[in-house]
Design an enzyme around this catalytic site. Structure first.
Site, PDB file in Angstrom:
ATOM      1  N   TYR A  56       0.843  -1.201   0.000  1.00  0.00           N
ATOM      2  CA  TYR A  56       0.000   0.000   0.000  1.00  0.00           C
ATOM      3  C   TYR A  56       0.873   1.242   0.000  1.00  0.00           C
ATOM      4  O   TYR A  56       2.046   1.206   0.394  1.00  0.00           O
ATOM      5  CB  TYR A  56      -0.950   0.024   1.203  1.00  0.00           C
ATOM      6  CG  TYR A  56      -0.278   0.168   2.550  1.00  0.00           C
ATOM      7  CD1 TYR A  56       0.027   1.419   3.077  1.00  0.00           C
ATOM      8  CD2 TYR A  56       0.037  -0.949   3.329  1.00  0.00           C
ATOM      9  CE1 TYR A  56       0.626   1.564   4.318  1.00  0.00           C
ATOM     10  CE2 TYR A  56       0.635  -0.820   4.570  1.00  0.00           C
ATOM     11  CZ  TYR A  56       0.929   0.437   5.058  1.00  0.00           C
ATOM     12  OH  TYR A  56       1.539   0.571   6.282  1.00  0.00           O
ATOM     13  N   CYS A  57       0.302   2.360  -0.466  1.00  0.00           N
ATOM     14  CA  CYS A  57       0.902   3.677  -0.303  1.00  0.00           C
ATOM     15  C   CYS A  57      -0.097   4.517   0.487  1.00  0.00           C
ATOM     16  O   CYS A  57      -0.876   3.959   1.270  1.00  0.00           O
ATOM     17  CB  CYS A  57       1.258   4.307  -1.647  1.00  0.00           C
ATOM     18  SG  CYS A  57      -0.156   4.632  -2.734  1.00  0.00           S
ATOM     19  N   PHE A  58      -0.109   5.821   0.321  1.00  0.00           N
ATOM     20  CA  PHE A  58      -0.990   6.624   1.161  1.00  0.00           C
ATOM     21  C   PHE A  58      -2.464   6.451   0.794  1.00  0.00           C
ATOM     22  O   PHE A  58      -3.301   6.178   1.655  1.00  0.00           O
ATOM     23  CB  PHE A  58      -0.615   8.113   1.092  1.00  0.00           C
ATOM     24  CG  PHE A  58      -1.445   8.954   2.016  1.00  0.00           C
ATOM     25  CD1 PHE A  58      -1.321   8.827   3.397  1.00  0.00           C
ATOM     26  CD2 PHE A  58      -2.366   9.858   1.521  1.00  0.00           C
ATOM     27  CE1 PHE A  58      -2.096   9.581   4.259  1.00  0.00           C
ATOM     28  CE2 PHE A  58      -3.151  10.624   2.377  1.00  0.00           C
ATOM     29  CZ  PHE A  58      -3.015  10.487   3.745  1.00  0.00           C
TER      30      PHE A  58
END
Length: 367
Positions: free
Chosen positions: A94-96
């Protein structure tokens, strides 16, 4: 290939490893217990790309990002992702927000021969789910507070209950002026995330009545979310009674023997002990206004004598003198005053075995 997912509940309950591709500065502020930070960009690279985006737009920022993360830098980061994905085949990345950084990482992994799913909505969605978990618990769960005088072993008893939540454990702090450990406390976000995850697991196991320690909202630098804290303070109180002799021995072990060992393990024999000794002195100094000057000086002298004996011969017995005085002259009268002022009704009172049996009777067995 496993599909990308927005089943946040299943992901968090499974305990699978999570690859966090945000920059280190973002990860440090808050993440999840099973997350590992393997960023697409360093903090400096992220800053440069962000500045470019504000000045020249998305396309220019993407072009700069690909230029900054290329060649050997790109190869090293992709290899780290490959190693993670190979070691954690059931995990997610995941990222933000589950956007460009996640998709770029996913694409570069695919080019390296690995299909790896991402979490839709990213960190922001997972964090939002855990915030909702805390709010739902405040509305839906029943709580019981476990109280008792300083040193009676409330935390020890909580660890013997399947339906208890250890607030101090998540805060890495014992909750008193002397409560700091050698290791630092988590960030507020990480404290909340870990607390929400434990409540999620307890409720999934079938527990809707949860036992918590009777705490102030602030536990060191961490603070219990206000809706939960208000529910805790309104919950019925169960009181644990323990003889003062056993309380002194428990405090001696927790705040002297174990704490000095923590510092010595971190810093070595000499530096570790000196840091521990200063921590004790500072902790006593933090309550000098409430103790009064004369009492503080007297207890500080007892503490210094005990520290000298411990430093030169490893003898810890003299610490009992200041611990005994601190309990009898400060902590116990303060608890008595607060109890009289708040006039809190006690649902049950008893010794360790009696309280444990009572608390166990409040909830059905885990399904």
């Amino acid at each position: 290939m496993r599909p990308d997912s927005l089943d946040y509940r299943a992901i968090l309950l499974s305990g699978v490893a999570l690859m966090d591709t945000r920059a280190p500065v973002e990860f440090t502020k808050g993440a999840f217990p099973t997350s590992v930070n393997l960023p697409l960009m360093s903090d400096e690279e992220r800053h440069k790309v962000g500045t470019c985006y504000k000045r020249h737009g998305q396309e220019a920022a993407i072009t700069l990002g690909h230029r900054l993360v290329s060649g050997e830098i790109k190869a090293e980061r992709v290899q780290a992702w490959v190693d993670f994905a190979t070691a954690n085949p059931e995990g997610y990345l995941y990222c933000f927000r589950g956007g460009l950084r996640s998709r770029t990482t996913q694409q570069w992994l695919k080019e390296a021969g690995i299909d790896y799913p991402l979490i839709k909505g990213g960190y922001k969605a997972l964090r939002g789910f855990l915030i909702d978990t805390l709010e739902q618990a405040a509305q839906q769960c029943h709580f019981v507070r476990l109280g008792g005088l300083t040193g009676c072993g409330k935390t020890e008893l909580l660890h013997q209950l399947d339906h208890a939540v250890d607030l101090e454990g998540h805060a890495n702090h014992r909750g008193s002026s002397f409560g700091r450990h050698a290791s630092p406390q988590p960030t507020q976000i990480n404290f909340e995330n870990a607390l929400a995850l434990e409540i999620l697991r307890k409720r999934d196991a079938g527990f809707d009545t949860l036992v918590v320690e009777d705490e102030n909202r602030a536990i060191g630098s961490c603070a219990t979310p206000l809706p939960l804290h208000l529910r805790f303070k309104a919950a019925p109180l169960v009181w644990l009674e323990e003889p003062i002799e056993q309380r002194i021995e428990r405090i001696l072990k927790d705040y002297v023997i174990d704490l000095s060992a923590e510092f010595i393990q971190q810093q070595g024999e000499t530096d570790g002990f000196e840091t521990f000794a200063q921590r004790l002195r500072n902790s006593l100094g933090n309550i000098v206004k409430r103790l009064g000057s004369e009492r503080h000086q007297r207890l500080a002298a007892l503490m210094d004598q005990a520290l000298e004996a411990q430093r030169h011969g490893g003898e810890t017995g003299l610490h009992r003198d200041w611990i005994n005085a601190l309990l009898n002259e400060y902590y116990d009268p303060m608890y008595a005053y607060q109890s009289e002022r708040n006039a809190q009704p006690v649902l049950f009172k008893g010794n360790r075995s009696e309280v444990k049996a009572f608390l166990q009777s409040l909830t059905p067995a885990s399904r």
